[in-house]
Write a protein that holds these residues in place. Structure first.
Motif, PDB file in Angstrom:
ATOM      1  N   THR A  63      78.858  13.518  26.360  1.00 16.03           N
ATOM      2  CA  THR A  63      79.246  13.080  27.712  1.00 16.03           C
ATOM      3  C   THR A  63      79.721  14.117  28.383  1.00 16.03           C
ATOM      4  OG1 THR A  63      79.410  10.782  26.511  1.00 16.03           O
ATOM      5  CG2 THR A  63      80.707  11.246  28.651  1.00 16.03           C
ATOM      6  N   LEU A  64      80.662  14.811  27.971  1.00 12.45           N
ATOM      7  CA  LEU A  64      81.560  15.833  28.671  1.00 12.45           C
ATOM      8  C   LEU A  64      80.522  16.952  28.940  1.00 12.45           C
ATOM      9  CD1 LEU A  64      84.787  15.898  26.527  1.00 12.45           C
ATOM     10  CD2 LEU A  64      84.321  14.977  28.989  1.00 12.45           C
ATOM     11  N   LEU A  65      79.350  17.319  28.119  1.00 19.79           N
ATOM     12  CA  LEU A  65      78.331  18.305  28.602  1.00 19.79           C
ATOM     13  C   LEU A  65      77.639  17.724  29.747  1.00 19.79           C
ATOM     14  CD1 LEU A  65      77.289  19.534  25.124  1.00 19.79           C
ATOM     15  CD2 LEU A  65      78.490  20.877  26.770  1.00 19.79           C
ATOM     16  N   LEU A  66      77.260  16.616  29.552  1.00 23.07           N
ATOM     17  CA  LEU A  66      76.387  16.145  30.772  1.00 23.07           C
ATOM     18  C   LEU A  66      77.043  16.155  32.066  1.00 23.07           C
ATOM     19  CD1 LEU A  66      74.261  13.268  28.926  1.00 23.07           C
ATOM     20  CD2 LEU A  66      73.359  15.136  29.969  1.00 23.07           C
ATOM     21  N   HIS A  67      78.388  15.518  32.131  1.00 20.24           N
ATOM     22  CA  HIS A  67      78.935  15.488  33.072  1.00 20.24           C
ATOM     23  C   HIS A  67      79.146  16.696  33.935  1.00 20.24           C
ATOM     24  CE1 HIS A  67      79.618  11.355  33.721  1.00 20.24           C
ATOM     25  NE2 HIS A  67      79.763  11.177  32.413  1.00 20.24           N
ATOM     26  N   GLY A  68      79.819  17.688  32.832  1.00 19.26           N
ATOM     27  CA  GLY A  68      80.136  19.015  33.394  1.00 19.26           C
ATOM     28  C   GLY A  68      78.822  19.825  34.006  1.00 19.26           C
ATOM     29  N   VAL A  69      77.666  19.783  33.095  1.00 25.79           N
ATOM     30  CA  VAL A  69      76.327  20.419  33.573  1.00 25.79           C
ATOM     31  C   VAL A  69      75.992  19.664  35.218  1.00 25.79           C
ATOM     32  CG1 VAL A  69      73.933  20.483  33.369  1.00 25.79           C
ATOM     33  CG2 VAL A  69      75.499  21.157  31.286  1.00 25.79           C
ATOM     34  N   HIS A  70      76.345  18.400  35.060  1.00 27.28           N
ATOM     35  CA  HIS A  70      75.793  17.693  36.336  1.00 27.28           C
ATOM     36  C   HIS A  70      76.818  18.412  37.613  1.00 27.28           C
ATOM     37  CE1 HIS A  70      75.957  14.277  39.224  1.00 27.28           C
ATOM     38  NE2 HIS A  70      74.601  14.474  39.151  1.00 27.28           N
ATOM     39  N   ARG A  71      77.902  18.364  37.117  1.00 27.89           N
ATOM     40  CA  ARG A  71      78.948  18.907  38.383  1.00 27.89           C
ATOM     41  C   ARG A  71      78.540  20.330  38.765  1.00 27.89           C
ATOM     42  NH1 ARG A  71      83.212  18.821  35.314  1.00 27.89           N
ATOM     43  NH2 ARG A  71      83.072  20.778  34.842  1.00 27.89           N
ATOM     44  N   GLU A  72      78.197  21.184  37.891  1.00 30.56           N
ATOM     45  CA  GLU A  72      77.781  22.349  38.472  1.00 30.56           C
ATOM     46  C   GLU A  72      76.514  22.394  38.970  1.00 30.56           C
ATOM     47  OE1 GLU A  72      79.635  25.428  37.659  1.00 30.56           O
ATOM     48  OE2 GLU A  72      81.258  24.059  37.257  1.00 30.56           O
ATOM     49  N   MET A  73      75.593  21.616  38.607  1.00 27.39           N
ATOM     50  CA  MET A  73      74.287  21.646  39.206  1.00 27.39           C
ATOM     51  C   MET A  73      74.444  21.177  40.636  1.00 27.39           C
ATOM     52  SD  MET A  73      71.207  18.821  39.243  1.00 27.39           S
ATOM     53  CE  MET A  73      72.401  17.760  39.778  1.00 27.39           C
ATOM     54  N   LYS A  74      75.307  20.166  40.981  1.00 31.32           N
ATOM     55  CA  LYS A  74      75.738  19.805  42.416  1.00 31.32           C
ATOM     56  C   LYS A  74      76.024  20.935  43.184  1.00 31.32           C
ATOM     57  CE  LYS A  74      75.503  15.239  42.507  1.00 31.32           C
ATOM     58  NZ  LYS A  74      74.959  14.450  43.541  1.00 31.32           N
TER      59      LYS A  74
END
Length: 114
Positions: free
Chosen positions: A65-76
């Motif tokens: 969960t934390l990895l997905l949200h972190g990667v998503h934030r960085e992708m944005k």
């Protein structure tokens, strides 16, 4: 305690458990919970274990969960960073295990084996 009282307790316990399950089910539905299941091979499992240890995680779902949200934030913020992160070519150049992009696409061979 007689048999009638014991049976009443069992019935009450079953009803409490049924209500608890219904509450959990309703909560998951309200939150849009979705279960994902997949196989991990040795190298990927080793990476997962190392990530969990480094972050002090006890549950894989929390790490994911934390990895997905972190990667998503960085992708944005920077899509090129994300594309570099998920690059099969870059992974191949840095790893002793070579990965083929075609493994991640539908293939006739996989369709025939089902």
């Amino acid at each position: 305690m007689n048999d009638e009282q014991k049976e009443k307790q069992r019935v009450a316990a079953r009803e409490r458990k049924r209500k608890e399950r219904a509450r959990k089910k309703a909560h998951k539905a309200a939150c849009g919970a979705h279960t994902i299941s997949f196989e991990l091979f040795r190298g990927t499992r080793k990476c997962l274990d190392e990530l969990m240890e480094a972050g002090g995680f006890e549950q894989q779902s929390e790490l994911f969960t934390l990895l997905l949200h972190g990667v998503h934030r960085e992708m944005k913020r920077d899509k090129s960073w994300f594309l570099d992160l998920v690059s099969i070519e870059k992974l191949n150049s840095e790893s002793s295990v070579k990965r083929d992009r075609s493994r991640f696409q539908d293939s006739e061979e996989c369709d025939k084996s089902q």
